[in-house]
Design a protein around this motif. Structure first.
Motif, PDB file in Angstrom:
ATOM      1  N   GLU A 267      -6.245   8.161 -25.474  1.00 46.41           N
ATOM      2  CA  GLU A 267      -6.316   6.702 -25.596  1.00 46.41           C
ATOM      3  C   GLU A 267      -7.705   6.242 -25.966  1.00 46.41           C
ATOM      4  N   ASP A 268      -8.654   6.748 -25.218  1.00 48.00           N
ATOM      5  CA  ASP A 268     -10.020   6.277 -25.432  1.00 48.00           C
ATOM      6  C   ASP A 268     -10.510   6.614 -26.821  1.00 48.00           C
ATOM      7  N   GLU A 269     -10.148   7.789 -27.265  1.00 45.60           N
ATOM      8  CA  GLU A 269     -10.587   8.181 -28.605  1.00 45.60           C
ATOM      9  C   GLU A 269     -10.058   7.212 -29.644  1.00 45.60           C
ATOM     10  N   VAL A 270      -8.815   6.891 -29.448  1.00 51.29           N
ATOM     11  CA  VAL A 270      -8.192   5.968 -30.415  1.00 51.29           C
ATOM     12  C   VAL A 270      -8.923   4.636 -30.417  1.00 51.29           C
ATOM     13  N   LEU A 271      -9.185   4.166 -29.198  1.00 47.07           N
ATOM     14  CA  LEU A 271      -9.880   2.883 -29.114  1.00 47.07           C
ATOM     15  C   LEU A 271     -11.272   3.006 -29.698  1.00 47.07           C
ATOM     16  N   ASP A 272     -11.881   4.158 -29.463  1.00 45.01           N
ATOM     17  CA  ASP A 272     -13.206   4.367 -30.034  1.00 45.01           C
ATOM     18  C   ASP A 272     -13.171   4.226 -31.543  1.00 45.01           C
TER      19      ASP A 272
ATOM     20  N   GLY B 168      -9.907  -6.813 -39.805  1.00 41.10           N
ATOM     21  CA  GLY B 168      -8.717  -7.540 -39.363  1.00 41.10           C
ATOM     22  C   GLY B 168      -7.640  -6.585 -38.898  1.00 41.10           C
ATOM     23  N   TYR B 169      -7.423  -5.563 -39.733  1.00 45.20           N
ATOM     24  CA  TYR B 169      -6.420  -4.570 -39.351  1.00 45.20           C
ATOM     25  C   TYR B 169      -6.766  -3.957 -38.000  1.00 45.20           C
ATOM     26  N   SER B 170      -8.041  -3.597 -37.843  1.00 35.65           N
ATOM     27  CA  SER B 170      -8.432  -2.897 -36.616  1.00 35.65           C
ATOM     28  C   SER B 170      -8.189  -3.751 -35.404  1.00 35.65           C
ATOM     29  N   LEU B 171      -8.561  -5.001 -35.532  1.00 35.02           N
ATOM     30  CA  LEU B 171      -8.417  -5.891 -34.383  1.00 35.02           C
ATOM     31  C   LEU B 171      -6.957  -6.024 -33.984  1.00 35.02           C
ATOM     32  N   THR B 172      -6.129  -6.220 -34.970  1.00 39.13           N
ATOM     33  CA  THR B 172      -4.709  -6.350 -34.671  1.00 39.13           C
ATOM     34  C   THR B 172      -4.162  -5.059 -34.082  1.00 39.13           C
ATOM     35  N   ALA B 173      -4.636  -3.941 -34.619  1.00 37.91           N
ATOM     36  CA  ALA B 173      -4.175  -2.657 -34.101  1.00 37.91           C
ATOM     37  C   ALA B 173      -4.553  -2.501 -32.637  1.00 37.91           C
ATOM     38  N   ILE B 174      -5.787  -2.859 -32.343  1.00 34.83           N
ATOM     39  CA  ILE B 174      -6.234  -2.767 -30.949  1.00 34.83           C
ATOM     40  C   ILE B 174      -5.345  -3.621 -30.062  1.00 34.83           C
ATOM     41  N   MET B 175      -5.043  -4.772 -30.564  1.00 35.76           N
ATOM     42  CA  MET B 175      -4.224  -5.698 -29.797  1.00 35.76           C
ATOM     43  C   MET B 175      -2.860  -5.098 -29.497  1.00 35.76           C
TER      44      MET B 175
ATOM     45  N   ARG C 180     -10.175  -2.777 -21.334  1.00 33.57           N
ATOM     46  CA  ARG C 180     -11.094  -2.501 -22.432  1.00 33.57           C
ATOM     47  C   ARG C 180     -10.695  -3.295 -23.669  1.00 33.57           C
ATOM     48  N   ILE C 181      -9.424  -3.332 -23.873  1.00 33.14           N
ATOM     49  CA  ILE C 181      -8.929  -4.056 -25.046  1.00 33.14           C
ATOM     50  C   ILE C 181      -9.220  -5.542 -24.913  1.00 33.14           C
ATOM     51  N   LYS C 182      -8.977  -6.042 -23.716  1.00 34.64           N
ATOM     52  CA  LYS C 182      -9.237  -7.458 -23.488  1.00 34.64           C
ATOM     53  C   LYS C 182     -10.676  -7.781 -23.801  1.00 34.64           C
ATOM     54  N   LYS C 183     -11.560  -6.864 -23.395  1.00 38.44           N
ATOM     55  CA  LYS C 183     -12.978  -7.109 -23.624  1.00 38.44           C
ATOM     56  C   LYS C 183     -13.297  -7.166 -25.105  1.00 38.44           C
ATOM     57  N   VAL C 184     -12.775  -6.205 -25.817  1.00 33.67           N
ATOM     58  CA  VAL C 184     -13.043  -6.162 -27.269  1.00 33.67           C
ATOM     59  C   VAL C 184     -12.558  -7.435 -27.920  1.00 33.67           C
ATOM     60  N   VAL C 185     -11.356  -7.806 -27.520  1.00 29.65           N
ATOM     61  CA  VAL C 185     -10.756  -8.980 -28.168  1.00 29.65           C
ATOM     62  C   VAL C 185     -11.578 -10.223 -27.888  1.00 29.65           C
ATOM     63  N   SER C 186     -12.054 -10.337 -26.645  1.00 34.92           N
ATOM     64  CA  SER C 186     -12.780 -11.572 -26.329  1.00 34.92           C
ATOM     65  C   SER C 186     -14.123 -11.603 -27.025  1.00 34.92           C
ATOM     66  N   ILE C 187     -14.708 -10.435 -27.256  1.00 36.55           N
ATOM     67  CA  ILE C 187     -15.989 -10.408 -27.980  1.00 36.55           C
ATOM     68  C   ILE C 187     -15.828 -11.046 -29.352  1.00 36.55           C
TER      69      ILE C 187
ATOM     70  N   LEU D 135     -11.415 -13.031 -38.299  1.00 38.06           N
ATOM     71  CA  LEU D 135     -11.489 -12.246 -37.067  1.00 38.06           C
ATOM     72  C   LEU D 135     -11.493 -13.152 -35.854  1.00 38.06           C
ATOM     73  N   GLN D 136     -12.257 -14.224 -35.984  1.00 43.23           N
ATOM     74  CA  GLN D 136     -12.384 -15.135 -34.856  1.00 43.23           C
ATOM     75  C   GLN D 136     -11.026 -15.714 -34.491  1.00 43.23           C
ATOM     76  N   GLN D 137     -10.331 -16.129 -35.507  1.00 40.81           N
ATOM     77  CA  GLN D 137      -9.023 -16.734 -35.236  1.00 40.81           C
ATOM     78  C   GLN D 137      -8.111 -15.754 -34.540  1.00 40.81           C
ATOM     79  N   ARG D 138      -8.103 -14.548 -35.092  1.00 37.42           N
ATOM     80  CA  ARG D 138      -7.220 -13.555 -34.487  1.00 37.42           C
ATOM     81  C   ARG D 138      -7.604 -13.304 -33.039  1.00 37.42           C
ATOM     82  N   ALA D 139      -8.903 -13.140 -32.830  1.00 42.49           N
ATOM     83  CA  ALA D 139      -9.355 -12.807 -31.483  1.00 42.49           C
ATOM     84  C   ALA D 139      -8.998 -13.907 -30.502  1.00 42.49           C
TER      85      ALA D 139
END
Lengths: 201, 816
Positions: free
Chosen positions: B465-470, B487-494, B505-512, B521-525
């Protein structure tokens, strides 16, 4: 609103132009042109360039109105492109929405820019005909002839092509016309030198 | 004051310069001399000075101070002066210059000069660069000269008229009378320029075109004479008489014959004659043949002639001369739409041209190859095209890659494209096609995933999991990522938030990224953040896997955004093994639409109507409320009541064209007065889907109420039931209950079905099970590929992953 005004203005202008163009007949619209040339639709040959292998321009004939800077820029680009071609490649290049038809004769490149729809093979024949005319006129023409007698090269071209189209398809007739014009020029010049000799400038 | 140096002298001197600086110095010196000479108004040497100036102008030096001098030369009486003056005018005095119009009067005078060579100079200058005003002023003079008997002047006047018409089109009419007997001229120069003039007029005006159609017989005659006449030394070029005129006539015939049966017929013979009799050993003959072919293809020629034309092009393709091959490829490209089969015959030669060294030929061959790809030759063509992609120049890669995507039948080829590093050249709009291809070939998923992941990481090691998120986070922060990739990455993480356990961890990334500069990106996040906070219960369902996209003829429907999530693709299907999902790879549907497609729907309020209400729009959120609490992992034991799909088209009617595919209806069940008939339709957008409508009728005297129809299919199929029309089957065949079933049959296996019927009849409940095996073969056999329909999000099948763990039952039981 500002935008609206300019829009209306533009519209007004457009209407005016369309009015000019339509008149009694409906015009068939044609593809817009290359490189800042606005209103010369249907022009078959746009320019012809002669240049050496070092890229030095020996003759430039433009059949479209362009500023000097534009001409310089285009010439530079086209010359660069053509000089970059390898010997075995075909004689046609696509450039913007024009076709460049070129052929090398000894140390000179002859290069025409024609419309996309033009018959490239016959353009090659046009180029060849011009070279033949030069050859006949100068007697085994070489680059130096064209360098030192550039104005004659222009005269011959202008007897062969007018407005981008061939005006005379007979070699003999073109050369005859040039000959006669040359004679006319000589006749005009001779009297003056006689007067000079007598001392009456 | 000494006479200015002669032109030749100057040229010689300048050529001795060894450096640019030296040359500049000489030029400056001479320019100064010339300027002072101009100032002195020296008539004798003006001509010489201007000539020198023109030479220096050709070398690239400014010469504008000579403009007025040119005018003076033109006005001079001496022929020498005029000659140089007009040359100077053509080089220095184009219509952009202020003094351009000052020429008008001189030209007008010279047009009426007694010497034809002076007239010729004037006509030439006007015809090369006259402005619209000048043309307007002098059109009358030109028209006069067009009627002269002097052929030297007439031919020039004709081309001058062409220029006038180009500049001032409404003046065209005034030249009409003069054209009357132009074609009766014997002089080839006049003929040639007349044909040019006529061509110009016909191209510009349909009225003129119809007016001049009557000239076709005359033109045919002239052309015939040219071909049949003996050797004429004056016009001969390599044994062909006046090829320039021939080409021009052919072109005019083309324009006149286009769309007109009579004219086309009148020229059929001559075209055939030219096509067969022209000598092809030299370029000039081929030039004429080329023009002939173009004409044949454009007019309404008979089929024999068209075949002749294509064969000529075929011969051209085999010619050693590159120019001829180039010209052939260009023409074939124009004709491939209309005469596809004929062009197909030359396919192998065309494909060979891909290997040519010449850039222009390669490009033409590539375009033509794409145009020739069809169902039969796609295997071979793809191989060639992929090889080409690998070895071609970067300037081709973008177009080639996109072309391959559009043409490719299975993702294997497209994948190869990606991994051949052409991926970076691929345009964004090609991505949906790729995604769609991948999803359509279910069996390729595993392979797809591996290849893509490999391309992404260059490493096939087992993934945590972590590797993927990395990896994904790395993509987000990397400077090399484009905004689209981010954009793709952000959505994928989501999306992973519902699959992975490290939600924080995901929540943190998204809120950043909620405060990212990139608006997208901002809109998506921000939206994803909202998803976490306020709509967490919807998150799993929203981030569910999405259905297979329809293949579209163009670059994809507007509503499917180009966020083909290649990243999430990798991770979604890679993920199940990690969380011990026994889901078979073959049946996994890839999550395609980004979360932001679905997010806007959150804004609407959540109605809580049951999804099973007959005939109602199935609301996304209505479905969710049915599923109850969040399902933390996507797969698990899905309750039977889970709605079979998330997104509905906006109606409960099937989204397909009714093709009367000619599949006969069948009786599936007939017992105790209840008869169930199946009728078939083929879903147009996707040939793997069979659409079955059941009709339930009741021949007993009592109604059957609370009628529920359920169906189950073997594992390799997927089934979807839409709402029934009602749940009462009226007695005595007074009406029927209809319901639509959709069966996805990607492996084209024989359709089998188990049905379960429950209803209340005369007060007592009845239940029955039956097997339906007598499906007609057409209902599950495939249609040829090429059924490309309009866009539309296809309804998904329900998730069956959880079901697979159930060993006892072979079939999955599903109900509406």
């Amino acid at each position: 609103m500002r935008g609206q005004d300019s829009n209306d203005l533009a519209k007004g202008r457009r209407v005016h132009v369309t009015g000019l163009l339509t008149s009694a007949f409906t015009t068939i619209s044609h593809k817009a042109h290359a490189y800042g040339i606005e209103c010369n639709i249907n022009l078959k040959m746009q320019f012809m360039l002669l240049f050496s292998r070092q890229g030095k321009l020996r003759l430039q004939k433009w059949y479209v109105p362009l500023s000097d800077t534009q001409k310089k820029k285009i010439s530079r680009e086209v010359i660069q492109m053509v000089l970059a071609r390898k010997p075995k490649m075909c004689s046609f290049l696509e450039w913007r929405d024009l076709k460049i038809v070129y052929k090398r004769y000894a140390s000179l490149y002859f290069c025409c820019a024609v419309e996309d729809q033009e018959n490239e093979l016959i353009t090659l024949e046009i180029i060849h005909r011009y070279v033949e005319l030069l050859d006949k006129y100068f007697g085994s023409v070489c680059e130096l002839d064209i360098i030192f007698n550039f104005e004659k090269a222009y005269y011959i071209l202008d007897e062969f092509i007018l407005g981008g189209e061939a005006q005379e398809t007979s070699k003999k007739n073109v050369l005859k016309a040039i000959e006669q014009a040359d004679m006319l020029q000589e006749e005009a010049e001779t009297p003056r030198s006689v007067l000079e000799e007598i001392g009456l400038t | 004051m000494p006479a200015p140096i002669r032109l030749r002298e100057l040229i010689r001197t300048i050529r001795t310069a060894r450096t640019q600086a030296e040359e500049r110095e000489m030029i400056q010196k001479e320019c100064a001399a010339i300027r002072s000479s101009f100032r002195e108004e020296d008539n004798t040497y003006r001509c010489r000075n201007v000539a020198k100036l023109l030479y220096m102008h050709m070398l690239g030096y400014p010469a504008h101070f000579g403009q007025l001098e040119c005018l003076k030369l033109i006005a001079s009486q001496k022929f020498t002066d005029k000659r140089i003056g007009y040359l100077g005018a053509m080089l220095l005095l184009d219509e952009r210059q202020d003094v351009h119009l000052l020429m008008t009067n001189c030209i007008k005078n010279d047009l009426n000069h007694s010497t034809q060579y002076v007239q010729g100079l004037a006509l030439c200058t006007l015809g090369c660069m006259g402005s619209s005003e000048m043309c307007r002023d002098l059109a009358g003079e030109v028209e006069k000269l067009l009627k002269t008997s002097n052929s030297y002047l007439r031919k020039k006047a004709a081309l001058c008229a062409v220029h006038v018409i180009r500049k001032v089109p409404e003046l065209m009419e005034m030249f009409l009378p003069a054209t009357k007997n132009l074609l009766s001229e014997k002089n080839h120069g006049v003929l040639h320029t007349s044909v040019v003039l006529l061509t110009e007029m016909c191209e510009r005006s349909p009225d003129m075109l119809s007016h001049f159609r009557k000239l076709v017989p005359q033109l045919v005659r002239i052309l015939k004479n040219l071909i049949m006449s003996g050797y004429s030394p004056e016009h001969d070029v390599s044994g062909i008489s006046d090829p320039f005129l021939q080409v021009r006539i052919l072109r005019l015939l083309r324009i006149l014959g286009k769309g007109d049966d009579d004219s086309s017929e009148a020229m059929n013979d001559i075209l055939a004659q030219v096509a067969t009799n022209t000598e092809t050993s030299k370029n000039v003959g081929n030039a004429i043949l080329y023009e002939t072919v173009l004409t044949i293809m454009d007019i309404k020629s008979e089929s024999g002639l068209r075949v002749l034309a294509i064969n000529i092009l075929g011969r051209f393709l085999l010619n050693n001369d590159k120019n001829i091959r180039y010209v052939a490829l260009t023409s074939l490209l124009k004709t491939v739409q209309t005469d596809h089969n004929a062009v197909q015959r030359h396919r192998s030669t065309i494909v060979d041209c891909l290997k040519d060294l010449d850039v222009s030929i390669k490009r033409r061959a590539m375009e033509l190859s794409f145009a020739l790809v069809n169902g039969n030759n796609i295997r071979g063509m793809m191989k060639e095209l992929l090889y080409f992609l690998d070895s071609c120049d970067p300037e081709f890669k973008a177009d080639c890659a996109s072309g391959i995507f559009l043409a490719a039948e299975n993702p294997f080829e497209s994948l190869q494209t990606f991994t051949l590093e052409a991926g970076s050249y691929v345009r964004d709009d090609s991505v949906p096609n790729l995604i769609q291809l991948i999803t359509n070939s279910v069996e390729m998923h595993a392979y797809t995933v591996q290849r893509l992941y490999k391309a992404l990481l260059d490493d096939i090691s087992q993934v945590t999991e972590d590797e993927v998120l990395d990896v994904l986070e790395g993509l987000l922060v990397s400077n090399l990522s484009t905004p689209v990739t981010r954009g793709y990455s952000l959505t994928a993480i989501m999306k992973l938030s519902t699959r992975f356990s490290s939600v924080n961890r995901i929540k943190k990334v998204v809120s950043i990224y909620g405060s990212s500069i990139d608006v997208e990106l901002q809109q998506r996040a921000v939206e994803y953040n909202a998803l976490f906070k306020k709509y967490d219960h919807m998150r799993p369902a929203l981030l569910e896997r999405m259905p297979i996209m329809e293949k579209t003829a163009t670059n994809g429907p507007a509503e499917i955004q180009t966020n083909g999530e290649t990243d999430s693709t990798i991770l979604d299907t890679k993920h199940p093994p990690n969380i011990t999902q026994p889901a078979s790879q073959a049946n996994d549907l890839l999550d395609l639409l980004g979360g932001n497609d679905v997010v806007p729907v959150i804004q609407t309020t959540v109605p809580t109507k049951p999804a099973s209400a007959g005939g109602e729009l199935l609301d996304l959120l209505g479905d969710l409320s049915l599923t109850g609490g969040p399902t933390p992992t996507p797969a698990p034991s899905v309750p039977i009541s889970q709605p079979p799909f998330l997104l509905d088209g906006l109606t409960s009617q099937p989204l397909f064209n009714d093709i009367a595919a000619g599949i006969p209806p069948m009786t599936a069940y007939n017992k105790n007065g209840l008869k169930i008939e199946f009728t078939f339709e083929r879903s147009n957008p996707n040939p793997n889907i069979a659409v079955i409508t059941i009709h339930a009728t009741n021949s007993t005297e009592a109604d059957m109420t609370e009628f529920v129809f359920q169906a189950a299919v073997p594992k390799t199929f997927q089934l979807q039931l839409l709402s029934p029309s009602s749940n009462v089957v009226p007695a005595l065949n007074q009406g029927s209950v209809t319901q639509v079933i959709r069966v996805l049959n990607p492996q084209k296996q024989q359709l089998r079905m188990r049905i379960k019927l429950t209803y209340t009849h005369k007060g007592s409940p009845v239940q029955d099970l039956a097997e339906v095996n007598n499906f007609p073969p057409q209902s599950w056999q495939s249609l040829p590929w090429g059924c490309m329909g309009s866009s539309g999000i296809f309804l998904t099948q329900s998730r069956v992953d959880g079901m697979k763990t159930d060993d006892d039952d072979d079939d999955d039981l599903q109900r509406q």
